[in-house]
Design an enzyme around this catalytic site. Structure first.
Site, short mmCIF file in Angstrom:
data_model
loop_
_atom_site.label_atom_id
_atom_site.label_comp_id
_atom_site.label_asym_id
_atom_site.label_seq_id
_atom_site.Cartn_x
_atom_site.Cartn_y
_atom_site.Cartn_z
N ASP A 174 0.82 -1.22 0.00
CA ASP A 174 0.00 0.00 0.00
C ASP A 174 0.85 1.27 0.00
O ASP A 174 0.42 2.31 0.49
CB ASP A 174 -0.95 0.03 1.22
CG ASP A 174 -1.73 -1.26 1.38
OD1 ASP A 174 -2.36 -1.68 0.41
OD2 ASP A 174 -1.70 -1.85 2.48
N GLY A 177 0.96 2.25 -7.61
CA GLY A 177 0.16 2.52 -8.80
C GLY A 177 0.37 3.91 -9.35
O GLY A 177 0.55 4.11 -10.55
N LYS A 178 0.36 4.90 -8.46
CA LYS A 178 0.56 6.28 -8.90
C LYS A 178 1.95 6.48 -9.50
O LYS A 178 2.11 7.12 -10.54
CB LYS A 178 0.36 7.25 -7.73
CG LYS A 178 0.64 8.70 -8.14
CD LYS A 178 0.82 9.62 -6.95
CE LYS A 178 1.32 10.98 -7.43
NZ LYS A 178 1.57 11.92 -6.35
N HIS A 228 -3.50 -1.83 -7.20
CA HIS A 228 -2.77 -0.58 -7.43
C HIS A 228 -3.77 0.48 -7.85
O HIS A 228 -4.44 0.36 -8.87
CB HIS A 228 -1.72 -0.77 -8.53
CG HIS A 228 -0.56 -1.60 -8.10
ND1 HIS A 228 0.54 -1.83 -8.90
CD2 HIS A 228 -0.31 -2.25 -6.94
CE1 HIS A 228 1.40 -2.59 -8.24
NE2 HIS A 228 0.90 -2.86 -7.06
N ARG A 230 -6.48 0.41 7.46
CA ARG A 230 -5.08 0.08 7.66
C ARG A 230 -4.60 0.54 9.03
O ARG A 230 -5.00 1.59 9.52
CB ARG A 230 -4.22 0.73 6.57
CG ARG A 230 -4.51 0.21 5.17
CD ARG A 230 -3.74 0.97 4.11
NE ARG A 230 -4.13 0.54 2.77
CZ ARG A 230 -4.25 1.33 1.73
NH1 ARG A 230 -4.02 2.62 1.86
NH2 ARG A 230 -4.60 0.85 0.55
#
EC number: 6.3.4.4
Length: 423
Positions: free
Chosen positions: A13, A17-18, A41, A302
């Site tokens: 996490d 992805g970014k 992602h 989280r």
């Protein structure tokens, strides 16, 4: 050319992805080399938010080749849903995406086994996402798996044999289930999968390198979830580290180039397992709220804590990281002071090395640094960084021995700052 690798350095996490979306314009080929649909992602493209579970993040860049490598485990049903969602948004991926014949398939009974094993553990459960990842890798290692390439030859026989073995295990566990509907949908999704180009990915990737094509390998999850070097047994079932790129794509260690290590300015973890710097007070709640810390796939909240430099140093070492990328710096904008764990105290003895086993008895040793108390979300250059933030970066670079080359100050692509510090 060499393969550049992007890896998470914490418990997943981290924001891969970014960053992949920012890096992909520099590459011809984007690959995934391990993991499955248990980790998503999240990235934004043209104002829309997408969560990619199995498909490489280069899919939004026109003309890029995207490869799902042999180290990935693929659920045809979830893959079909993901691909159809992209198609509905105007992204036809059939010509851009190649799938390794050697990637293993997640069967419907793998998902049932995942649930049955977790239920049998009771209070000792590890917090699996229930996507069948572990049982699929178990079958791979025990040489009972079904691979994507089996769709081209003798599939029905191999599927029936694997299913029968799974059903025998489930009977021994007295676990009740009904996969009739799921199996019908899964078999339908197999036909959808056949329209994609199924390849011998190790040959294809190495030929790309010989042709001078640039390749980016995108890791899933994080180093501290690695099956060998993570916080075992609270780990995933694959090698999330840089070495996993070699086995998950079929490339030589000599063909690894830059290793980008991505981490948050603080720490998070989803599910069970040790977390030395976890915060159980309002500070932890504040970090979670400001950072929107909820799982992309599961939606689970989280756990949050201060940055753990013992674990980060370990991750940098294991992966041979050459460049660091720090995410979510802006989440700490309002804090008067910021803590960083520089050592662990175990049985009264201080150590800065990550131990064989971490548990609740470990006491983090912190240093405090002044906060920058400045809104960083509108900054677009390192020249705008406040003095306190630069001091924080210098501290991290000294502790980790690797330069922080990219800093993220928000979720949007333009909120990504490349630093031009000298080597």
């Amino acid at each position: 050319m060499k393969v550049d690798v992007l890896l998470g350095l914490q418990w997943g996490d981290e924001g891969k992805g970014k960053v992949v979306d920012v890096l992909t314009p520099n590459y011809d080929v984007v690959t995934r080399f391990q993991g499955g649909p248990n980790a998503g992602h999240t990235l934004e493209f043209n104002g829309e938010k997408y969560v990619l579970r199995s498909i490489p993040s280069g899919i939004f860049q026109g003309g890029k080749i995207n490869v799902i490598g042999n180290g990935v485990v693929l659920d045809p049903l979830l893959f079909k849903q993901e691909a159809e969602s992209l198609a509905a948004s105007g992204h036809d991926i059939t010509k851009q995406l190649y799938i390794s014949k050697k990637a293993h398939l997640i069967l419907p009974t793998h998902r049932i086994l995942d649930a049955a094993y977790e239920a049998a553990k009771g209070s000792g459960k590890i917090g699996t996402t229930g996507k069948g990842i572990g049982p699929t890798y178990t079958d791979k290692i025990s040489r009972n798996g079904v691979r994507v390439g089996d769709l081209l030859h003798n599939f029905e026989e191999k599927y029936a044999a694997a299913k029968a073995k799974h059903e025998a295990i489930l009977r021994s566990l007295n676990y009740e289930y009904d996969i009739t509907e799921m199996e019908a949908q899964w078999l339908e999704a197999l036909n959808y999968l056949r329209q994609f180009k199924l390849i011998d990915s190790e040959h294809v990737i190495n030929n790309y390198l010989k042709e001078g094509k640039s390749v980016l390998a995108e890791g899933a999850q994080g180093t501290m979830l690695d099956i060998d070097f993570g916080s075992y047994p609270f780990v995933t079932s694959s090698n999330t580290i840089c070495a996993g790129c070699c086995t998950g794509l079929g490339v030589s260690p000599r063909n690894i180039g830059e290793v980008y290590g991505i981490f948050k300015a603080y720490c998070t973890r989803v599910g069970s397992g040790p977390f030395p710097t976890e915060l159980f007070d309002e500070v932890g709640d504040k970090i979670g709220q400001l950072g929107h810390e909820f799982g992309a796939v599961t939606g689970r909240k989280r756990r949050c804590g201060w940055i753990d430099l013992v674990a980060l140093r370990y991750a940098v070492m294991i992966n041979g990281v050459s460049q660091l990328i720090m995410m979510k710096s802006d989440v700490l904008d309002t804090f008067d002071t910021i803590k960083a764990c520089v050592a662990y105290k175990m049985n009264g003895v201080e150590t800065n090395e990550f131990p064989y086993e971490i548990d609740d008895t470990i006491e983090p040793v912190y240093v405090e640094l002044p906060g920058w108390k400045t809104d960083m979300t509108k900054m677009r250059s390192e020249d705008e960084f406040p003095e306190e933030f630069n001091a924080y970066l210098s501290f991290l670079e000294e502790e980790l021995g690797v330069p922080v080359k990219i800093v993220s100050v928000g979720p949007d692509r333009e909120q990504t700052i490349v630093r031009y510090t000298e080597e």
